[in-house]
Design a protein around this motif. Structure first.
Motif, PDB file in Angstrom:
ATOM      1  N   ALA A  91       0.811  -1.218   0.000  1.00  0.00           N
ATOM      2  CA  ALA A  91       0.000   0.000   0.000  1.00  0.00           C
ATOM      3  C   ALA A  91       0.844   1.267   0.000  1.00  0.00           C
ATOM      4  CB  ALA A  91      -0.926   0.011   1.211  1.00  0.00           C
ATOM      5  N   GLY A  92       2.168   1.106   0.117  1.00  0.00           N
ATOM      6  CA  GLY A  92       3.052   2.268   0.083  1.00  0.00           C
ATOM      7  C   GLY A  92       3.441   2.795   1.443  1.00  0.00           C
ATOM      8  N   LEU A 176      11.006  12.467   4.347  1.00  0.00           N
ATOM      9  CA  LEU A 176      12.321  11.827   4.435  1.00  0.00           C
ATOM     10  C   LEU A 176      12.222  10.303   4.398  1.00  0.00           C
ATOM     11  CD1 LEU A 176      15.338  12.187   4.647  1.00  0.00           C
ATOM     12  CD2 LEU A 176      15.114  12.332   7.135  1.00  0.00           C
ATOM     13  N   LEU A 177      11.242   9.715   5.078  1.00  0.00           N
ATOM     14  CA  LEU A 177      11.115   8.254   5.045  1.00  0.00           C
ATOM     15  C   LEU A 177      10.830   7.771   3.630  1.00  0.00           C
ATOM     16  CD1 LEU A 177       9.127   7.492   8.319  1.00  0.00           C
ATOM     17  CD2 LEU A 177      11.551   7.056   7.868  1.00  0.00           C
ATOM     18  N   TYR A 338      -4.318   9.087  -0.915  1.00  0.00           N
ATOM     19  CA  TYR A 338      -4.579  10.167   0.024  1.00  0.00           C
ATOM     20  C   TYR A 338      -4.195  11.542  -0.486  1.00  0.00           C
ATOM     21  CZ  TYR A 338       0.370  10.223   1.548  1.00  0.00           C
ATOM     22  OH  TYR A 338       1.720  10.340   1.614  1.00  0.00           O
ATOM     23  N   ALA A 339      -3.272  11.612  -1.445  1.00  0.00           N
ATOM     24  CA  ALA A 339      -2.866  12.916  -1.968  1.00  0.00           C
ATOM     25  C   ALA A 339      -3.807  13.432  -3.054  1.00  0.00           C
ATOM     26  CB  ALA A 339      -1.446  12.837  -2.511  1.00  0.00           C
ATOM     27  N   ASP A 431       6.281   8.946  -1.880  1.00  0.00           N
ATOM     28  CA  ASP A 431       5.672  10.004  -1.073  1.00  0.00           C
ATOM     29  C   ASP A 431       5.231  11.118  -2.014  1.00  0.00           C
ATOM     30  OD1 ASP A 431       5.766  11.096   2.093  1.00  0.00           O
ATOM     31  OD2 ASP A 431       5.779  12.662   0.561  1.00  0.00           O
ATOM     32  N   PRO A 432       4.004  11.643  -1.866  1.00  0.00           N
ATOM     33  CA  PRO A 432       3.525  12.676  -2.786  1.00  0.00           C
ATOM     34  C   PRO A 432       4.373  13.941  -2.778  1.00  0.00           C
ATOM     35  CG  PRO A 432       2.023  12.448  -0.914  1.00  0.00           C
ATOM     36  CD  PRO A 432       2.975  11.287  -0.862  1.00  0.00           C
TER      37      PRO A 432
END
Length: 527
Positions: A91-92, A176-177, A338-339, A431-432
């Motif tokens: 799921a990322g 960062l993650l 979500y983005a 990450d968006p």
């Protein structure tokens, strides 16, 4: 790389695309099986650890040095070789990789990571805190680094003991993650930093080693017998064949020369009809886009950029070129992610040539203008580029196409800054904020013109400074609104990944970023 050019998209084909678009686009459910194939889990004892997976893809990596790789989609070739500090769930979500745990400290200005023990690189070099420090320092300074900007906020790397690193930041960085799960988190053996053959002979800690690589032909991965995760079965080897032409990939699948093949919507039905074949269709974070160098041609004027958005018929391309394995989009992120900002649906810029001509006139270009449009030289992008060319011609804009070898596209357009625009695919990022930072901020590697807006810059700074997930999501939605309203680029379609697997394959899973999870991919024991 030999590329087979398709015939130019003629007026008749464009008319056909438009006609098909009117019929609408039915959604495609993921992982549609064909020929009675099953995607049910397979017991470990029924997997063959001595098997070879034969995989056909369209293009190889730009290079195997993850810190100097110029194509974000290289991660699908890098991941089997290079573990990252952070891995991703399907799921990322960030999950342990070479780092087993992490926590924010000092009000978000430090990230403390606990490292996995008893791990060695393929050349025997120990993986420890000193190796992490050396990697991050290399990424920030090596000539040609494509990830230096990703780690610009990291000021120092502390190594209090061999299994702990602390990344000190000049300012908070909520992505960062995500960065550390991608190329910036890929750990290279420090002993191989100066190896002139690193681009051909990578040295990581991953579950596979590259034992043979002929660019634009084949990559052979062999299982790492000392891999730190004994629960991974995998296969003894992976032969990744690079076949730019999708019909060639389809034929290799049909004749049993390969077990896995990247296809397109055009061939999905045919592949589904093959005995024992499963066709996996997944919407990921990739999308087809007309990139605009906003410092070139007439693209500095948002009215011109908006005109381009109105001139393009997204539905026609989704249906006529992707055969329904895509959906129109005006933003970088898919629905249910979500983005994604739901205020900007795929028809926010409807196909409206009259509106496009009006905006051009308002921008002082009633007779249109001319620009150079690079196109990644793979069949789907070539067709899309030629369709876009004719759609723009209808409103008086002349796009002069120049095809670019697929593996070199990013280097030519972003690093060398050739061409005014580019038709290609954006590779998904974990990450968006990475997608926004790279493509739209003044320092983004994928923003060759460095043109942005003060509002976007301020929103991005706020998003990176915000560690609360809900508040950050709201800010990212505002950023998406700015991107669409200012028409920073011309997103075309969210193109589904279409991958066919034979009945021999088990554990196929695609991450949201669009890369295959090689930790799970395996081969069933044959009777």
């Amino acid at each position: 790389m030999p590329i087979r050019r398709l015939p130019a998209v003629c007026t008749a084909l464009l008319a056909a695309l438009l006609a098909v678009a009117l019929a609408g686009c039915a959604p495609i459910s993921p992982s549609e099986g064909g020929g009675g194939a099953s995607t049910a889990p397979v017991a470990r004892e029924d997997l063959d650890p001595e098997a070879t997976i034969r995989y056909a893809d369209a293009v190889g990596p730009s290079r195997f040095d993850p810190h100097r790789s110029t194509n974000g989609q290289d991660i699908r070739y890098l991941a089997p070789v290079y573990d990252r500090l952070v891995h991703l769930s399907s799921a990322g979500d960030p999950v342990p990789g070479l780092a087993t745990a992490w926590e924010w400290q000092d009000d978000g200005l430090a990230l403390r990571m606990t490292l996995r023990q008893n791990v060695r690189f393929h050349d025997g070099t120990p993986f420890d805190a000193a190796a992490v420090k050396a990697n991050i320092e290399r990424e920030k300074t090596v000539e040609g680094s494509s990830v230096a900007a990703d780690l610009a906020s990291v000021t120092t790397v502390e190594t209090p003991d061999p299994t702990t690193v602390v990344l000190r930041l000049a300012k908070r960085n909520s992505m960062l993650l995500g960065l550390l799960s991608h190329r910036a988190g890929a750990m290279v053996s420090p002993a191989a930093f100066d190896n002139p053959d690193l681009d051909l002979a990578p040295v990581g800690t991953g579950m596979y080693k590259v034992t043979s690589y002929r660019p634009n032909d084949v990559i052979v991965y062999e299982r790492n017998p000392d891999y730190w995760n004994p629960d991974v079965v995998g296969a003894k080897s992976i032969e990744l064949r690079i076949l730019p032409d999708e019909v060639t990939r389809m034929n290799a699948l049909r004749t049993g020369e390969v077990d896995v093949a990247l296809l397109s919507g055009r061939l999905a039905a045919e592949a589904s009809g093959l005995p024992g074949m499963t066709v996996h269709r997944d919407t990921t974070l990739t999308y087809l886009v007309l990139y605009l160098n906003r410092a070139r041609s007439e693209f500095g004027d948002p009215r011109v950029r908006q005109a381009l958005n109105y001139a393009v018929n997204r539905q026609a391309i989704a249906q006529g070129i992707y055969f329904g394995a895509a959906q129109p989009t005006v933003q970088p992120f898919p629905p249910d992610y979500y983005a994604h900002n739901p205020a900007y649906p795929g028809d926010y810029y409807p196909h409206d040539p009259a509106k496009a001509r009006q905006l051009l006139a308002e921008a002082g270009l009633p007779n249109g203008f001319e620009f150079e449009m690079l196109v990644t030289a793979l069949s789907t992008y070539t067709q899309a580029g030629e369709a876009i060319q004719q759609m723009l011609a209808e409103v008086g804009i002349k796009a002069n196409i120049r095809n670019v070898e697929a593996a070199q596209t990013a280097d030519v357009y972003y690093r060398q800054q050739q061409g005014d625009a580019l038709v290609s695919q954006w590779g998904g990022r974990p990450d968006p904020s990475m997608t926004i930072d790279l493509q739209f901020t003044s320092t983004g590697f994928s923003n060759p013109g460095r043109v942005t807006t003060p509002r976007l810059e301020e929103l991005q700074r706020t998003a990176l400074d915000t560690l609360d997930p809900q508040k950050r999501q709201e800010i990212i939605h505002e950023e998406v609104g700015e991107l669409v309203d200012q028409a920073f680029q011309v997103p075309i379609v969210l193109d589904e990944s279409v991958i066919a697997t034979s009945s021999k394959i088990a554990g196929f899973e695609l991450l949201v970023t669009g890369q295959v999870d090689f930790q799970k991919l395996a081969v069933k024991k044959q009777p």
